[in-house]
Enzyme design. Sequence first.
Site, PDB file in Angstrom:
ATOM      1  CD  GLU A  50      -1.937  -2.325   1.348  1.00 39.72           C
ATOM      2  OE1 GLU A  50      -0.829  -2.641   1.826  1.00 39.72           O
ATOM      3  OE2 GLU A  50      -2.840  -3.156   1.125  1.00 39.72           O
ATOM      4  CG  HIS A 110     -11.037  -6.465   7.665  1.00 35.22           C
ATOM      5  ND1 HIS A 110     -10.220  -7.109   8.565  1.00 35.22           N
ATOM      6  CD2 HIS A 110     -10.458  -6.637   6.450  1.00 35.22           C
ATOM      7  CE1 HIS A 110      -9.209  -7.667   7.909  1.00 35.22           C
ATOM      8  NE2 HIS A 110      -9.328  -7.391   6.626  1.00 35.22           N
TER       9      HIS A 110
END
Lengths: 363, 329
Positions: free
Chosen positions: B60, B129
Amino acid sequence: MAKKAKTPADTSDAPKAAATESVARNPHVPEPKVILPDDKLIEMYRQMLLIRRFEERCAQQYQLQKIKGFCHLYIGQEAVAVGSVAALEPKDYIFQTYRDHGHALIRGISARETMAELFGKATGCSKGKGGSMHLFKASAGMMGGNGIVGGHVPLATGVGWKAMYNKTGEVVLCYMGEAAVNQGVFHESLNMASLWNLPVIYICENNLFGMGTAVHRASAEKDLYMRTAGAYRIRGVRCDGMDVLDVYKTTKEAVERARTKGRPTFIEAVCYRYRGHSMSDPATTYRTKDEVSIWQAKDPMVRLQEQFPGVFTEELLGDMEKEIREIVQDSIRFAEESPFPDESELWTDVHVDYPGYPGPKAN
Amino acid sequence: MVEMSFREALNKALAEEMERDSQVFLMGEEVGQYHGAYKVSQGLLERFGDLRVVDAPITEAGFVGLGIGAAHVGMRPVIEVMTFNFAILALDQIVNNAAKLRSMSGGQFEVPIVIRGPAGAGGALACQHSQSLEQQYVHIPGIKVVMPSTPDTAYRLLKSAIRDPDPVIFIESEKLYNMRGPVTEDPENLWPIGKADVTRPGSDVTIVTWSRMLTAVALPAAETLASEDGIDCEVIDALSLSPLDLHTILESVKKTNRCVIVEEGWPKVSVGSWIAAEIGLKAFDHLDAPIERINQKDVPLPYAFNLEEIALPRPADVVEAVRRVCYAK
Ligand SMILES: Cc1ncc(C[n+]2csc(CCOP(=O)(O)OP(=O)(O)O)c2C)c(N)n1
Ligand SMILES: [Mg+2]
């Protein structure tokens, strides 16, 4: 480290023992690594001298508190910037760390604009908003100094992406200190650069210390150039960062490969900073005076003189000293006389202008 | 107007902008051969090829940073983060590079990047999440933050974000991807960044919200209040959190004299707390009751379905808060 990388026929990036023999161990002035025309040698010497004298005055201006904040001097490492930038074309890009005065001075930013930036003046290359660590000049492909160790490495990789995507033939030179190779983004970037054939040259200025931490206390692999070939199939080479011609030759080869094959290279340039990490570091606790002297004996300017005594006559050197002293003095005068940014500048260059912005009333 | 899903609206906006500008490319994990973890990029690889729809490694900080680098030399990358929970790994690149390059270069560089993907609770995904992290970005000068709430605003805002010269954090919601609704047929009918929408005009109390909370919580609560209490709520969909259309919010509060802020994320140092502070500072004399705030409970979101349900804002919470600020019952 995988010294025996699995090397299918197509990879030219495996470590090459002969080409990467340690030069850091050799204290003697070597033969010139490459023969260049006299005027090119003189220009290289001149650039190194400009950086040296400019920064000596920076130190002085720092004591006078004309320059404040963090200020990282490049003295001792001049050969790395000068040798590598000489291998570039005008359309290429360079990215630096916060130790960026030297690169700025030889890549399109005048001494005036650089000194004015260090003084925080409106006439500085970044309008006084960047300071010592953030010297930018878009028109010269000077993509700035970055204050986060390793933080600029993905940016340089992204500019390599643009060159690949648009087939512009541009090459990106990304400088970093040796401490940056322990950062995650360094490895993330090299992996992508190799995967996607990006024309980026990662040039690690191994000055043996990250602040006070010696490289052998920070990197499990002492030979930094060995870290990239096995892991990313990126050719890793070491050059003598105290030898401007070796840096030039090594970078030139890497630039050629990047331009013609789109392949990245990792260069470890072994060098030494004579001064502390920054102006606030007396550099007394983590290294000895003797060690500094040993490296000063390999000074890149002295070496060039010794290699080409016929070129660097006393007269030439004297004239050059005078010329450069005047350039630096003029830059200080210019910075001194320049205004600080107008207070309205506080609100500019944050976003694009849009209704309701910029201004103190903006939310 | 043409009816489609939130996901299809994003896909259409992406495809049209890629068609319009060769410098727009999409990069992220699984955006190509897999068609996107949430299928937002369905069919784009086949249409635009693998130079423009790029499957990135799970890296990322690397690919967000690469996008920023490409953006500041003139490209218009759309970087998909699989979810904003993973954008935390790229936060240094966003905060220290995307948000700073224009300023620290004295205006020499722009960073026209879009970083987009879902955030918020997706349904029993547990604490790592399920996070709403928009406040991380709203806090930072130099980047813009938008959160569409419907297929139409998703389509129109994404096009604005891609054309915007600044870095735009474009936060979607996992639970909205299947939502269907009418979408403008005019490809130039963009939603301007910095503009809120008065989704439901009303006169008695102002409800400020954004993203999934609009249709999942605020509007259902407004309907209940209208039918059960005769309270007429004005519901404002902020859409753009930075810059924030504070003007529209203040005008509404000056009219209704009451305000409830509904936010999916946690309460401390949040976007809602900032909006409440601004209202307190700039419309204090107009307030007839304290501002109420409905947030996710201040805990990592548990997996257990019953706990997740009570941790997240519910229409009933808003109904009660509105009744309190109206001193009803
Ligand atoms: C991410 C990050 N961590 C820590 C620092 C503080 N810091 C600034 S320079 C430096 C040492 C870096 O050493 P090196 O990469 O070898 O570069 P050099 O200073 O030797 O040129 C440190 C720890 C920082 N700027 N960024
Ligand atoms: Mg170092």
